[in-house]
Design a protein around this motif. Structure first.
Motif, short mmCIF file in Angstrom:
data_model
loop_
_atom_site.label_atom_id
_atom_site.label_comp_id
_atom_site.label_asym_id
_atom_site.label_seq_id
_atom_site.Cartn_x
_atom_site.Cartn_y
_atom_site.Cartn_z
N THR A 61 1.20 -0.79 -0.49
CA THR A 61 -0.07 -0.15 0.23
C THR A 61 0.97 0.52 0.47
O THR A 61 2.01 1.69 -0.15
CB THR A 61 -0.98 0.39 1.25
OG1 THR A 61 -2.25 0.97 1.10
CG2 THR A 61 -0.10 -0.35 2.95
N ALA A 62 0.54 2.62 -0.41
CA ALA A 62 0.37 3.63 0.06
C ALA A 62 0.00 4.39 0.72
O ALA A 62 -1.12 4.57 0.43
CB ALA A 62 1.63 3.37 -1.65
N ARG A 63 0.49 6.17 1.55
CA ARG A 63 -0.20 6.78 2.11
C ARG A 63 0.41 8.10 0.94
O ARG A 63 1.76 8.67 0.82
CB ARG A 63 -0.23 7.06 3.42
CG ARG A 63 -0.73 5.79 3.41
CD ARG A 63 -0.18 6.14 5.40
NE ARG A 63 -1.22 6.85 5.64
CZ ARG A 63 -3.02 6.65 6.30
NH1 ARG A 63 -3.17 5.53 5.93
NH2 ARG A 63 -4.12 7.46 6.62
N VAL A 64 -0.34 9.31 0.60
CA VAL A 64 -0.33 10.28 0.12
C VAL A 64 -0.47 11.30 0.44
O VAL A 64 -1.82 11.13 0.99
CB VAL A 64 0.20 10.16 -1.15
CG1 VAL A 64 -0.02 11.31 -2.73
CG2 VAL A 64 -0.01 8.60 -2.25
N ALA A 65 -0.31 12.43 1.29
CA ALA A 65 -0.79 13.18 1.93
C ALA A 65 -1.19 12.89 2.88
O ALA A 65 -2.84 13.52 2.79
CB ALA A 65 -1.32 14.38 0.90
N GLY A 66 -1.34 12.09 3.90
CA GLY A 66 -1.92 11.70 4.68
C GLY A 66 -2.87 10.17 4.60
O GLY A 66 -3.66 9.61 5.14
N HIS A 67 -3.52 10.08 3.02
CA HIS A 67 -4.55 9.37 2.39
C HIS A 67 -3.88 8.50 2.40
O HIS A 67 -2.89 8.03 0.86
CB HIS A 67 -4.91 10.58 1.18
CG HIS A 67 -5.37 11.53 1.91
ND1 HIS A 67 -6.48 12.08 3.16
CD2 HIS A 67 -5.27 12.46 1.28
CE1 HIS A 67 -6.59 12.78 3.30
NE2 HIS A 67 -6.21 13.83 2.64
N ASP A 68 -4.56 6.90 2.30
CA ASP A 68 -4.42 5.25 1.63
C ASP A 68 -5.32 5.46 0.23
O ASP A 68 -5.42 5.76 0.30
CB ASP A 68 -4.86 4.66 2.40
CG ASP A 68 -4.41 2.99 1.91
OD1 ASP A 68 -4.62 2.44 3.40
OD2 ASP A 68 -4.64 2.87 0.62
N ILE A 69 -3.63 5.11 -0.22
CA ILE A 69 -4.40 5.25 -2.03
C ILE A 69 -5.32 3.96 -2.39
O ILE A 69 -6.40 3.86 -3.40
CB ILE A 69 -2.97 4.93 -2.75
CG1 ILE A 69 -2.10 3.66 -2.74
CG2 ILE A 69 -2.70 5.80 -3.17
CD1 ILE A 69 -1.28 3.37 -3.43
N ARG A 70 -5.84 2.85 -1.72
CA ARG A 70 -6.79 1.86 -1.12
C ARG A 70 -7.94 2.60 -1.02
O ARG A 70 -8.90 2.10 -2.33
CB ARG A 70 -6.25 1.00 -0.77
CG ARG A 70 -5.10 -0.78 -1.82
CD ARG A 70 -4.74 -1.44 -0.90
NE ARG A 70 -3.66 -1.79 -1.18
CZ ARG A 70 -4.26 -2.91 -2.21
NH1 ARG A 70 -5.14 -3.02 -2.60
NH2 ARG A 70 -3.11 -4.51 -2.32
#
Lengths: 250, 335
Positions: A61-70
Motif C-alpha cells: 500500500t501507499a499513503r499520499v498526503a496522509g491518505h491511503d491510495i487503496r
C-alpha cells in the motif's frame, strides 16, 4: 527527515506475471523535490500510476498526503496534481478553456480567477485566449503544469516533464518547479532520465531497476560522495542493467 | 497562488456536466459532427426526394389513365387512385439512419474515447476528484446529446422537405409520429455509439477497436436483417409465395407448422439485431409497412412495444456495461 508526505509499503504491481514494481518501500518528506530515476521499463510510470490512483497495486500500500491510495482515492486525488509525459490537452480549446475545465473537475471555487492567477504565475497570460492546437511543446508543457496546480495540490507528480523540450524549455520548467517548491511548499515527485536535471532540481533521488529500489538518498549526500554530474551519471549507470552491461563491455 | 497549500473542500460539483459540456463544445468546434450530420441529412433528403419522384410518377400515370378513360367516355372509377401517405416517403430516409446513422454513431463513439487516450487527458481526468464512472457518464451524455441534436436536424430537415414537396401538408399526428421516431432513432444510434466507445476505451489498440465496432455494425445492421429476410419462405417470390399460389390463411398456418424450427431460427437471427427492431418499429409508426398504413398511432405503439423494449434494453444494457467496466491503466494512452 521531516514528516513523510509519500509513504509506500511493499508496493507491488505485476503485468502478465512480470513484476513491474517489486515491494517498493519508500518515504518522501514534505517539501522535497524527489527525482525518480530508472531505465525504460524500470517501473517508474507504474509507480506514479499507483500513487496517483490511476492503477491499483497488486499488493502493498501507499499513503499520499496522509491518505491511503487503496481506501481513500478521492482524498488522494484532491491532494495531488499530475502531469503525464507528452500531455496534449484539447487542441480546439484555448488555454483558459482547458484550464477552466480542469479547475471545475477539481472542484476549485471561483475557477475563472484561479485560472488567471495560475496563468500569471507561470508567465502564460499571453497564451490565455489562444487555442492549444497552435502551441509549441514547451507552451503545452506549461499549460499542462498549470492544470496540475490549479487546485493547489500538496504533491505534484511529473512524468518525464522535460521530455522533448529544448534547453530553454527545460530551464524554464526547472525554474518553475523550483519556484513551486520554494514559494508554495509543494512536494514534487519527478520521473526523469536527465541526470543533469536531477542535480540542479532535486533534493533527494532514488533509482529503480527492474521494479526494485536500488538507491535512495538526499542529493547533498550524493554529490558529496560522488561529486559532479559526470560522477552522478556513473553512479546511475552502475545501478542500472544497461549501465552494468556497458561497463562489462568496456 | 497567494496563500499556502490547501486542498479544495469537496468533490467537484458536477463532473458529468462539466465533461459533457466540454465534449459538446469540442465536437462543435472540430466540425466533424456537423459534417457527418450534413452528410446524413443529404443522404436522407435524396432518399426522400427519390420516393417523392416515384410517387409523382404514379400520380402522373393515374392522371393519364384517368384522362384516357374519360376521353373514351368511360368512368374513371374503374381504376384505383394512388393512395398518398406522406410519411411513407420517409422509408429511404429511415434506412439511411438505420445504416449510415449507425456507422456515424460508431465514428462518434470511437472519437469520444480515442481523443482522450491520444491526448493523455484521460489520465488527467482520472486523477481529479471524481469517480471513473462519472467520466464515462459525462462522455456518454455528450455523445448521446450530439446524436440527438444531429438526428433532430436531419428529421427536421426531412419534415420541412416533406411538407413542401407533398403539397398536402403534415397534420399534428404526423409530427407526433416523426417525434417518436426521433426518440427511438436516438436510442438506436446510442447503441452503436456505446459499442464503439466501450471497445475504444477498453481495447489495447484503438484501431482494432474501430475495426471490431464496424464488425458489430456489419453483423447487426447488414447481415442479420438480410439473413432473416432472405430465409423467409414467403419472401422467395415477389408479392409472397402464398399470395402468388393463392393459398388460404388456414392452409398457410398449417404449412408453416412444418417449418416451425426453421422459422424459430430465422426469427431468432432477425430478433438478435437491434436494427431489425428499429426498422419494425419505425416502419410501423410511420405507416411505411402496408399493414400499419392509415392505422391509428396508439394501437401501433401497443403492437410495437416489444421492439421498443428491445431497443431500450439494449441501450440501457450497453450503458450499464460502460459504467461498470473498470478502466485499465494500460489503456490511458493511445496504442
Amino acid at each position: 527527515m521531516s514528516d513523510p508526505i509519500i509513504m509506500t509499503d511493499k508496493l507491488t504491481q505485476s503485468f502478465d506475471g512480470v513484476r513491474a514494481v517489486d515491494s517498493l518501500t519508500l518515504e518522501i518528506a514534505k517539501g522535497e523535490v524527489f527525482g525518480f530515476l530508472g531505465h525504460n521499463g524500470a517501473g517508474k510510470t507504474t509507480t506514479v500510476q499507483m500513487l496517483t490512483t490511476l492503477a491499483k497495486p497488486a499488493s502493498g500500500t501507499a499513503r499520499v498526503a496522509g491518505h491511503d491510495i487503496r481506501t481513500d482515492p478521492l482524498s488522494v486525488r484532491r491532494s495531488i496534481g499530475y502531469v503525464p509525459e507528452n500531455v496534449r490537452l484539447y487542441d480546439t480549446q484555448t488555454a483558459t478553456e482547458n484550464l477552466l475545465f480542469f479547475a471545475r473537475l477539481s472542484g476549485v471555487e471561483a475557477p475563472q480567477a484561479r485560472v488567471a492567477e495560475v496563468l500569471d504565475l507561470l508567465d502564460c497570460t499571453y497564451l490565455a485566449h489562444q487555442r492549444v492546437g497552435g502551441f509549441s511543446k514547451g507552451m503545452r508543457q506549461r499549460v499542462g503544469l498549470a492544470q496540475a496546480i490549479l487546485h493547489r495540490p500538496s504533491v505534484l507528480f511529473l512524468d518525464e516533464p522535460t521530455s522533448g523540450l529544448d534547453p530553454m524549455g527545460i530551464k524554464m520548467l526547472r525554474d518553475l518547479i523550483i519556484r513551486l517548491n520554494i514559494e508554495f511548499g509543494m512536494t514534487i515527485f519527478m520521473n526523469t532520465h536527465l541526470i543533469s536535471e536531477i542535480a540542479k532540481t532535486c533534493t533527494s533521488i532514488a533509482v529503480l531497476s527492474h521494479g526494485k529500489l536500488v538507491f535512495h538518498d538526499r542529493i547533498e549526500a550524493v554529490t558529496a560522495r560522488y561529486g559532479d554530474d559526470a560522477a552522478l551519471e556513473e553512479l546511475y549507470l552502475s545501478l542500472t542493467p544497461v549501465g552494468r552491461l556497458a561497463g562489462a563491455a568496456a | 497562488m497567494s496563500d499556502a497549500i490547501m486542498t479544495p473542500a469537496a468533490v467537484a460539483p458536477s463532473p458529468i456536466r462539466t465533461i459533457a459540456a466540454k465534449d459538446i463544445r469540442d465536437a462543435l468546434r472540430d466540425r466533424f459532427v456537423l459534417i457527418v450530420t450534413v452528410f446524413l441529412g443529404i443522404a436522407a433528403v435524396v432518399a426522400l426526394l427519390t420516393g417523392a419522384i416515384a410517387l409523382r410518377n404514379d400520380v402522373a400515370t393515374y392522371d393519364a389513365a384517368k384522362a384516357t378513360l374519360l376521353a373514351l367516355g368511360k368512368s374513371a372509377g374503374e381504376i384505383k387512385a394512388p393512395e398518398f401517405y406522406p410519411l411513407r416517403l420517409l422509408r429511404g430516409a429511415i434506412e439511411q439512419i438505420e445504416i449510415i446513422g449507425a456507422a456515424i454513431s460508431i465514428l462518434i463513439g470511437y472519437r469520444a474515447a480515442a481523443s482522450e487516450r491520444g491526448r493523455q487527458t484521460l489520465a488527467l481526468m482520472l486523477t481529479r476528484p471524481m469517480r471513473p464512472w462519472q467520466f464515462v457518464a459525462g462522455k456518454a451524455l455528450a455523445g448521446i446529446a450530439l446524436l440527438a441534436g444531429g438526428l433532430a436536424l436531419v428529421l427536421g430537415m426531412l419534415t420541412a422537405v416533406l411538407h413542401l414537396s407533398s403539397g398536402v401538408g403534415l397534420v399534428p399526428d404526423d409530427l407526433l409520429r416523426i417525434a417518436i421516431v426521433w426518440g427511438v432513432a436516438v436510442a438506436y444510434s446510442a447503441c452503436f455509439f456505446l459499442v464503439a466507445f466501450i471497445l475504444t476505451l477498453h481495447m489495447r489498440q484503438i484501431s482494432h477497436a474501430l475495426l471490431a465496432a464496424f464488425a458489430v455494425w456489419l453483423t447487426l445492421v447488414l447481415i442479420a436483417p438480410q439473413v432473416g429476410d432472405t430465409l423467409d419462405p414467403d419472401n422467395q417470390v415477389a408479392g409472397g409465395v402464398f399470395a402468388q399460389l393463392q393459398i388460404s390463411k388456414p392452409d398457410q398456418t398449417q404449412i408453416m407448422k412444418g417449418f416451425a424450427t426453421f422459422e424459430a431460427l430465422r426469427n431468432g437471427i432477425e430478433e438478435a439485431s437491434v436494427t431489425k427492431h428499429f426498422e419494425r418499429f419505425t416502419f410501423a409508426v410511420l405507416g411505411i409497412k402496408s399493414t400499419y398504413t392509415g392505422m391509428a398511432l396508439w394501437p401501433v405503439l401497443v403492437e410495437m412495444t416489444s421492439n421498443l423494449i428491445w431497443i431500450v434494453m439494449t441501450v440501457l444494457g450497453l450503458g450499464a456495461l460502460a459504467l461498470a467496466l473498470p478502466l485499465n491503466p494500460d489503456r490511458l494512452a493511445k496504442a
